[in-house]
Design a protein around this motif. Structure first.
Motif, PDB file in Angstrom:
ATOM      1  N   PHE A 720      18.129  56.565  47.261  1.00  0.00           N
ATOM      2  CA  PHE A 720      19.131  56.809  48.289  1.00  0.00           C
ATOM      3  C   PHE A 720      20.386  57.472  47.722  1.00  0.00           C
ATOM      4  CE2 PHE A 720      22.545  55.759  51.193  1.00  0.00           C
ATOM      5  CZ  PHE A 720      21.965  55.945  52.429  1.00  0.00           C
ATOM      6  N   TYR A 721      20.688  57.202  46.461  1.00  0.00           N
ATOM      7  CA  TYR A 721      21.951  57.643  45.870  1.00  0.00           C
ATOM      8  C   TYR A 721      21.743  58.827  44.931  1.00  0.00           C
ATOM      9  CZ  TYR A 721      23.303  53.045  47.622  1.00  0.00           C
ATOM     10  OH  TYR A 721      23.519  51.966  48.424  1.00  0.00           O
ATOM     11  N   SER A 722      22.867  59.308  44.404  1.00  0.00           N
ATOM     12  CA  SER A 722      22.841  60.450  43.488  1.00  0.00           C
ATOM     13  C   SER A 722      22.507  59.983  42.072  1.00  0.00           C
ATOM     14  CB  SER A 722      24.200  61.148  43.470  1.00  0.00           C
ATOM     15  OG  SER A 722      25.194  60.266  42.932  1.00  0.00           O
ATOM     16  N   THR A 723      22.096  60.935  41.235  1.00  0.00           N
ATOM     17  CA  THR A 723      21.850  60.650  39.816  1.00  0.00           C
ATOM     18  C   THR A 723      23.064  60.004  39.180  1.00  0.00           C
ATOM     19  OG1 THR A 723      20.322  62.507  39.630  1.00  0.00           O
ATOM     20  CG2 THR A 723      21.344  61.726  37.587  1.00  0.00           C
ATOM     21  N   GLU A 724      24.231  60.550  39.498  1.00  0.00           N
ATOM     22  CA  GLU A 724      25.477  60.037  38.928  1.00  0.00           C
ATOM     23  C   GLU A 724      25.641  58.546  39.205  1.00  0.00           C
ATOM     24  OE1 GLU A 724      30.279  60.936  39.352  1.00  0.00           O
ATOM     25  OE2 GLU A 724      28.816  62.111  40.470  1.00  0.00           O
ATOM     26  N   HIS A 725      25.271  58.123  40.421  1.00  0.00           N
ATOM     27  CA  HIS A 725      25.478  56.721  40.759  1.00  0.00           C
ATOM     28  C   HIS A 725      24.477  55.813  40.040  1.00  0.00           C
ATOM     29  CE1 HIS A 725      26.946  53.289  42.833  1.00  0.00           C
ATOM     30  NE2 HIS A 725      25.762  53.017  43.327  1.00  0.00           N
ATOM     31  N   TYR A 726      23.256  56.290  39.860  1.00  0.00           N
ATOM     32  CA  TYR A 726      22.288  55.464  39.112  1.00  0.00           C
ATOM     33  C   TYR A 726      22.707  55.345  37.653  1.00  0.00           C
ATOM     34  CZ  TYR A 726      19.354  55.559  43.246  1.00  0.00           C
ATOM     35  OH  TYR A 726      18.889  55.393  44.520  1.00  0.00           O
ATOM     36  N   ILE A 727      23.337  56.380  37.133  1.00  0.00           N
ATOM     37  CA  ILE A 727      23.883  56.285  35.766  1.00  0.00           C
ATOM     38  C   ILE A 727      25.007  55.248  35.726  1.00  0.00           C
ATOM     39  CG2 ILE A 727      25.235  57.550  34.047  1.00  0.00           C
ATOM     40  CD1 ILE A 727      23.480  59.998  34.694  1.00  0.00           C
ATOM     41  N   HIS A 728      25.846  55.249  36.766  1.00  0.00           N
ATOM     42  CA  HIS A 728      26.895  54.216  36.866  1.00  0.00           C
ATOM     43  C   HIS A 728      26.262  52.822  36.898  1.00  0.00           C
ATOM     44  CE1 HIS A 728      30.115  51.727  38.503  1.00  0.00           C
ATOM     45  NE2 HIS A 728      29.289  51.390  39.475  1.00  0.00           N
ATOM     46  N   GLU A 729      25.196  52.673  37.673  1.00  0.00           N
ATOM     47  CA  GLU A 729      24.536  51.364  37.780  1.00  0.00           C
ATOM     48  C   GLU A 729      23.970  50.935  36.431  1.00  0.00           C
ATOM     49  OE1 GLU A 729      23.141  47.890  39.746  1.00  0.00           O
ATOM     50  OE2 GLU A 729      24.644  49.397  40.288  1.00  0.00           O
ATOM     51  N   ALA A 730      23.423  51.890  35.666  1.00  0.00           N
ATOM     52  CA  ALA A 730      22.920  51.565  34.327  1.00  0.00           C
ATOM     53  C   ALA A 730      24.058  51.070  33.428  1.00  0.00           C
ATOM     54  CB  ALA A 730      22.244  52.800  33.716  1.00  0.00           C
ATOM     55  N   LYS A 731      25.227  51.693  33.569  1.00  0.00           N
ATOM     56  CA  LYS A 731      26.396  51.213  32.804  1.00  0.00           C
ATOM     57  C   LYS A 731      26.754  49.791  33.209  1.00  0.00           C
ATOM     58  CE  LYS A 731      28.758  55.710  32.418  1.00  0.00           C
ATOM     59  NZ  LYS A 731      29.963  56.443  32.874  1.00  0.00           N
ATOM     60  N   MET A 732      26.723  49.496  34.513  1.00  0.00           N
ATOM     61  CA  MET A 732      27.056  48.162  35.006  1.00  0.00           C
ATOM     62  C   MET A 732      26.060  47.122  34.507  1.00  0.00           C
ATOM     63  SD  MET A 732      29.834  48.433  36.827  1.00  0.00           S
ATOM     64  CE  MET A 732      29.912  46.986  37.882  1.00  0.00           C
ATOM     65  N   CYS A 733      24.841  47.595  34.174  1.00  0.00           N
ATOM     66  CA  CYS A 733      23.809  46.692  33.642  1.00  0.00           C
ATOM     67  C   CYS A 733      23.900  46.556  32.121  1.00  0.00           C
ATOM     68  CB  CYS A 733      22.423  47.189  34.032  1.00  0.00           C
ATOM     69  SG  CYS A 733      22.091  47.149  35.805  1.00  0.00           S
ATOM     70  N   GLY A 734      24.922  47.148  31.502  1.00  0.00           N
ATOM     71  CA  GLY A 734      25.122  46.992  30.060  1.00  0.00           C
ATOM     72  C   GLY A 734      24.624  48.141  29.219  1.00  0.00           C
ATOM     73  N   GLY A 735      24.219  49.239  29.843  1.00  0.00           N
ATOM     74  CA  GLY A 735      23.697  50.377  29.097  1.00  0.00           C
ATOM     75  C   GLY A 735      24.799  51.295  28.595  1.00  0.00           C
ATOM     76  N   THR A 736      24.515  51.995  27.509  1.00  0.00           N
ATOM     77  CA  THR A 736      25.423  53.018  26.985  1.00  0.00           C
ATOM     78  C   THR A 736      24.783  54.372  27.244  1.00  0.00           C
ATOM     79  OG1 THR A 736      26.062  51.494  25.229  1.00  0.00           O
ATOM     80  CG2 THR A 736      26.688  53.793  24.953  1.00  0.00           C
ATOM     81  N   ILE A 737      25.509  55.246  27.892  1.00  0.00           N
ATOM     82  CA  ILE A 737      24.942  56.534  28.303  1.00  0.00           C
ATOM     83  C   ILE A 737      25.357  57.617  27.318  1.00  0.00           C
ATOM     84  CG2 ILE A 737      24.656  58.157  30.202  1.00  0.00           C
ATOM     85  CD1 ILE A 737      23.793  55.276  30.834  1.00  0.00           C
ATOM     86  N   HIS A 738      24.361  58.344  26.820  1.00  0.00           N
ATOM     87  CA  HIS A 738      24.620  59.433  25.876  1.00  0.00           C
ATOM     88  C   HIS A 738      24.177  60.756  26.494  1.00  0.00           C
ATOM     89  CE1 HIS A 738      25.397  56.702  22.476  1.00  0.00           C
ATOM     90  NE2 HIS A 738      24.460  55.943  23.009  1.00  0.00           N
ATOM     91  N   PRO A 739      24.970  61.811  26.272  1.00  0.00           N
ATOM     92  CA  PRO A 739      24.494  63.134  26.719  1.00  0.00           C
ATOM     93  C   PRO A 739      23.276  63.542  25.901  1.00  0.00           C
ATOM     94  CG  PRO A 739      26.507  63.349  25.407  1.00  0.00           C
ATOM     95  CD  PRO A 739      26.285  61.882  25.607  1.00  0.00           C
ATOM     96  N   PRO A 740      22.559  64.573  26.344  1.00  0.00           N
ATOM     97  CA  PRO A 740      21.353  64.984  25.617  1.00  0.00           C
ATOM     98  C   PRO A 740      21.627  65.256  24.137  1.00  0.00           C
ATOM     99  CG  PRO A 740      21.475  66.103  27.723  1.00  0.00           C
ATOM    100  CD  PRO A 740      22.767  65.384  27.555  1.00  0.00           C
TER     101      PRO A 740
END
Length: 984
Positions: A720-740
């Motif tokens: 339902f949401y954008s890629t950006e928001h699922y990345i935000h949700e991953a951060k809220m779950c304790g994930g660290t997001i790295h660019p390629p």
């Protein structure tokens, strides 16, 4: 007398429907008509079905053409002849072969060669079933040709394509659209003739009065032909009738499957279970649906052997047989599913099994069905001309300038100020609107038939390579062909991929058994996610509307989720029953206000119609309709009826029965209004339950493996949401997001521990061939040691390596992006000459002394916005304005009925049209802590304070509360400015 008639299924050529052809024949006193569409059989079955109403004998065939050049017309003597024609057309369509000059030696087909083609080819030899067709216009030529002596071979071929001058104009426009040319440049050879019309029986006999043998030959052909299909109540199922070699063997197999699997589903089967099972088996046998169940079981068994995940839903999910043998995972005893929704003695069609597979697995499942069974095809659907689209096409045909076309297409014009040409565009746009434009493939329908597919239709071969019939679902059901629904969805792909990612990222854990749904249903941690609306990424339950509804209902179990899945549908909401259900759910004393009769019929839903089968229950038990009439009501409201006559009769009987039972008129009308407002939109309970099972599987993964699950969500296109928001949700779950990263990332996203590396596939301007090239090199020869090493090993342009550097893919070198960019420009061809292959020998790279160059986090963010579409830091970090005193989303419940200020980054926005036609906007935001709040923008503020794109908004409004769920009634909004890119 008419052996060559077209409808608008002679695509972009014909000008009226098959029903209008029958009306035309009736008005001209024609008793037999031959439908011969150009290289198409879409209209044939409905033409036959409708002909009885007009007391016309139907004959069908095909007008075989190469482009508009008519080679010959084939007319079916009987059903076998129709099959021959379909097979011949299909062979040429599939293999893209031209239609030959001479027809093959058919057994049960009449062939009519057009007079002009015969003259041109100087054809002298004709088989017994072959004739020469002569139009009224061509009669003047006949006496001067050698064919005047072929008295037993001449027949009337008065082509029917148009009815009048208006049709002819529409025909020319269609031909111009088809040829993508201006109307003024359309070749005459592309058009039919103005004389290709239907005359009265008397007029055509008068025209051929000097050639009585031609009339006699034509009448003999018409009298010889006879075609027969059963329709409606007289139809019999055309689906594959036997799975093994006999009905008895089929039933024995079904019984054995049930006995072998009964204890897997019910460790201690009760008498209720055994009785339901036996009742279903007897009914399935008596209604000849055994093979239908076995075929579905066969497809599911293959899926399980391949390790695919599936969901079985539809009315078939109400069946205990389907549950026991594994077609569905919905227990009809636990849910008290209504048996008559699944099957009843009045039902001629088999129950619906909508079987969902991962979108990645669906094609393989379809391939298996075609390989496993004999007479298989996909169902078609018609893509019709839409008004705006056809206005655009006509504008081009008339040569109008683009600005004028845009104005007409968008409706931005004053009708009084339009010129004659623009008026013509609008006039013929209305006429052509709704015509079939081209055939497409139905989203999910697969046909498995007893007879060869070509017995019913010719087939096309779309790009995916599966033969597709030329008629749609409505026609198919009319003739007794019932589809198997094989669907692809991303929710199941997320589940399957998440399991694979967990296996890779956490190899120390035991394998996940995703089928343990009964355990998931009772898990308090999983149910807490539902109650708190923390289901982002989980199939079907992640939307803002579902998130809010589950918090209002305090949904915390499987049955609650099943109900919520149907309550959210538009029909229940529009009838006012959604709010009433929430009240009765939250406040038990309110249930006493329910009508006692309805409460007795639907105790689980407090006397409120929530599921599709509630229509059956109420119609049968409340209004006294029999189950057949109740099913007419249900299907009529779901839009599956072609005719509304039968439905209207049932509606009258519903009201009449209620009156006879002594119900107050107000009660009768209230119940009828509820049925009418939601039945077409509500889910069957088994359907909702199937979705709920899948939701629990997703929620289990979200609960215990949140990062792996979010990576799977991202890799399958989100939801339902954008890629950006699922990345935000991953951060809220304790994930660290790295660019390629050039040495770590893949095309898709990957996870290592808690580190999520975004995939190269997000880089919009990076060519897929480039990605494939450097990933293949890395896989074969190991990680890249430096920028120089990368340049030596991979052929790449300056533009493409610039994208990789700007996204910081070479950060392992510990050099600044600016320095890397300068080096890449120096070391690659500065004159933009691309090296087509990797260098055979390493070159000695010059070292450049560059000043110390750094990149700020703002520059990083703008690079990410340009290349990925969003910043990884979040918009709050980029704000260039100070925030005023405000509250957080978690504090809303302390300020009910007060005006407050919140700052939120936009997640989602959508419009809803109110009953007065004005727009209401609904938005979802996240505050600085990452928590949600929802807002409502009523018409008075929608235009005054618009929401323009992603970013942070100051949201001022009044806090409203409904059943414990708070939202913001917006009074004003302001988009906050962001720090500018210092490089711009």
């Amino acid at each position: 007398m008419y052996l060559n008639c077209h409808t608008y299924y002679s695509l972009r050529f014909g000008t009226f429907s098959e029903v209008e052809l029958l009306e035309l024949a009736k008005s001209n006193h024609i008793e037999t008509v031959v439908l011969t569409d150009i290289n198409n059989t879409s209209a044939c079955l409905n033409f036959i079905r409708k002909s009885k109403a007009y007391d016309i004998k139907p004959v069908i065939g095909i007008d075989f053409r190469n482009g508009v050049s008519q080679q010959f017309v084939g007319i079916a003597k009987n059903n076998h002849g129709f099959q021959e024609l379909n097979a011949f057309l299909s062979e040429h369509s599939h293999n893209k072969k031209s239609i030959p000059d001479n027809a093959p030696n058919f057994n049960d087909v009449f062939i009519i060669y057009p007079f002009e083609k015969v003259l041109q080819n100087e054809k002298k030899q004709f088989r017994d079933h072959e004739f020469i067709g002569v139009s009224i216009e061509e009669l003047r030529k006949l006496p001067f040709s050698i064919y005047t002596s072929y008295t037993n071979k001449l027949v009337i071929q008065q082509q029917v394509t148009i009815r009048n001058k208006k049709d002819f104009n529409a025909h020319r426009l269609l031909r111009a659209i088809d040829n993508n040319t201006l109307l003024s440049k359309l070749q005459k050879s592309e058009e039919c003739k103005l004389t290709d019309i239907m005359l009265s029986l008397e007029a055509i006999k008068t025209a051929f009065s000097e050639f009585p043998h031609i009339i006699t030959n034509t009448e003999q052909i018409l009298n010889t032909c006879s075609i027969d299909f059963s329709f409606g109540k007289d139809r019999i199922s055309q689906n594959q009738k036997v799975y093994l070699d006999s009905p008895e063997a089929d039933y024995e197999l079904l019984e054995t499957l049930c006995q072998d699997n009964l204890h897997k589903r019910y460790s201690h089967p009760t008498e209720k279970v055994k009785a339901r099972l036996q009742t279903e088996l007897n009914t399935i046998k008596n209604m000849s649906f055994v093979s239908y169940f076995l075929i579905n079981h066969d497809i599911i068994s293959y899926s399980k052997r391949m390790g695919y995940v599936h969901v079985g839903r539809g009315s078939g999910a109400n069946s205990i047989v389907a549950y026991i043998i594994g077609i569905t995972d919905v227990d009809p005893i636990e849910l008290d599913l209504y048996f008559e929704r699944f099957i009843n003695p009045f039902r001629a069609s088999p129950p619906d099994f909508d079987i969902d597979f991962s979108w990645k697995d669906r094609e393989d499942i379809t391939r298996y069905i075609f390989d496993r069974f004999k007479n298989v095809a996909l169902l078609a659907t018609y893509n019709t001309f839409k008004y705006r689209g056809v206005v655009r096409e006509l504008g081009k045909v008339f040569g109008l300038p683009k600005e004028e076309i845009d104005k007409l297409s968008d409706g931005m014009y004053d009708i009084e100020n339009l010129d004659a040409m623009s008026n013509l565009v609008l006039k013929y746009g209305q006429l052509i609107k709704g015509f079939p434009n081209h055939l497409s493939v139905h989203a999910c329908g697969v046909l498995i038939l007893d007879r060869p597919i070509h017995f019913y239709s010719a087939t096309d071969l779309p790009p995916k390579g599966f033969p597709t019939i030329q008629f749609d679902m409505i026609i198919a059901e009319d003739v007794g062909i019932f589809k198997f629904d094989i669907l692809g969805q991303r929710g199941l792909a997320k589940i399957k991929e998440a399991i694979e990612i967990v296996k890779y990222n956490r190899p120390e854990l035991p394998p996940i058994d995703i089928t343990q749904v009964e355990t998931f249903k009772k898990d308090p941690k999983i149910n807490a996610l539902l109650k708190r609306g923390k289901a982002i990424g989980a199939y079907y339950v992640e939307s803002p509307a579902m998130r809010g509804l589950m918090q209002k209902l305090q949904t915390q179990d499987y049955l609650g989720l099943v109900a919520a899945s149907s309550i959210i549908r538009p029909g229940v909401s529009s009838s006012g029953m959604k709010k009433e259900f929430i009240i009765r759910q939250r406040y038990p004393e309110r249930r006493r206000e329910a009508n006692p009769i309805l409460l007795k019929i639907m105790p689980e839903t407090y006397g409120i119609m929530v599921y599709q089968e509630d229509v059956l229950k109420v119609a049968h038990e409340f209004a006294g309709l029999n189950l057949g009439e109740a099913d007419v009501l249900r299907r009529g409201m779901s839009g599956k009826f072609r005719s509304r006559t039968e439905f209207a009769q049932v509606e009258q009987k519903f009201i009449k029965n209620c009156h006879e039972k002594g119900y107050p008129e107000a009660l009768t009308l209230e119940v009828w209004h509820q049925i009418k407002s939601f039945a077409g939109y509500a889910f069957a309970k088994g359907h909702s339950a199937s979705y709920a099972v899948e939701s629990y599987q997703s929620l289990y993964l979200k609960c215990y493996f949140p990062l792996e699950f979010m990576v799977a969500v991202l890799n399958n296109g989100g939801g339902f949401y954008s890629t950006e928001h699922y990345i935000h949700e991953a951060k809220m779950c304790g994930g660290t997001i790295h660019p390629p990263c050039i040495n770590t990332s893949q095309f898709e996203n990957i996870i290592k521990g808690k580190a999520i590396y975004l995939g190269f596939g997000y880089l919009k301007s990076l060519e897929s061939l480039t990605i494939k090239r450097f990933l293949t090199e890395r896989n074969f020869n190991g990680p890249y040691k430096s920028l120089d090493d990368f340049i030596d090993r991979v052929s790449i342009s300056v533009e493409q390596i610039t994208i990789l550097i700007r996204i910081d893919a070479f950060r392992f070198t510990h050099q600044s992006k600016t320095a890397l960019l300068w080096e890449s420009i120096f070391k690659l061809n500065a004159n933009k000459q691309v090296i087509s292959q990797a260098r055979l020998f390493k070159t000695n790279h010059r070292k450049f002394n560059l000043p110390s160059l750094t990149t700020t986090f703002v520059e990083e963010a703008y690079d990410q916005i340009e290349l990925l579409g969003f910043p990884l830091c979040g918009y709050f970090d980029l704000m260039d304005e100070a925030c005023q005193k405000s509250i957080k989303a978690s504090e809303l419940n302390r300020h009910i009925n007060q005006s407050v200020l919140l700052y939120g980054a936009l997640v989602n926005t959508r419009f809803h049209k109110a009953s007065n036609g004005k727009l209401i906007r609904f938005c979802t935001f996240i505050d600085k802590d990452g928590h949600y709040f929802d807002s409502v923008h009523f018409p008075k503020v929608v235009d005054k304070y618009p929401i323009h794109g992603l970013g942070v908004y100051a949201c001022h409004g009044k806090v409203t509360e409904e059943f414990g769920f708070c939202s913001l009634d917006i009074q004003w909004t302001k988009k906050m400015s962001l720090k500018p890119d210092p490089r711009s």
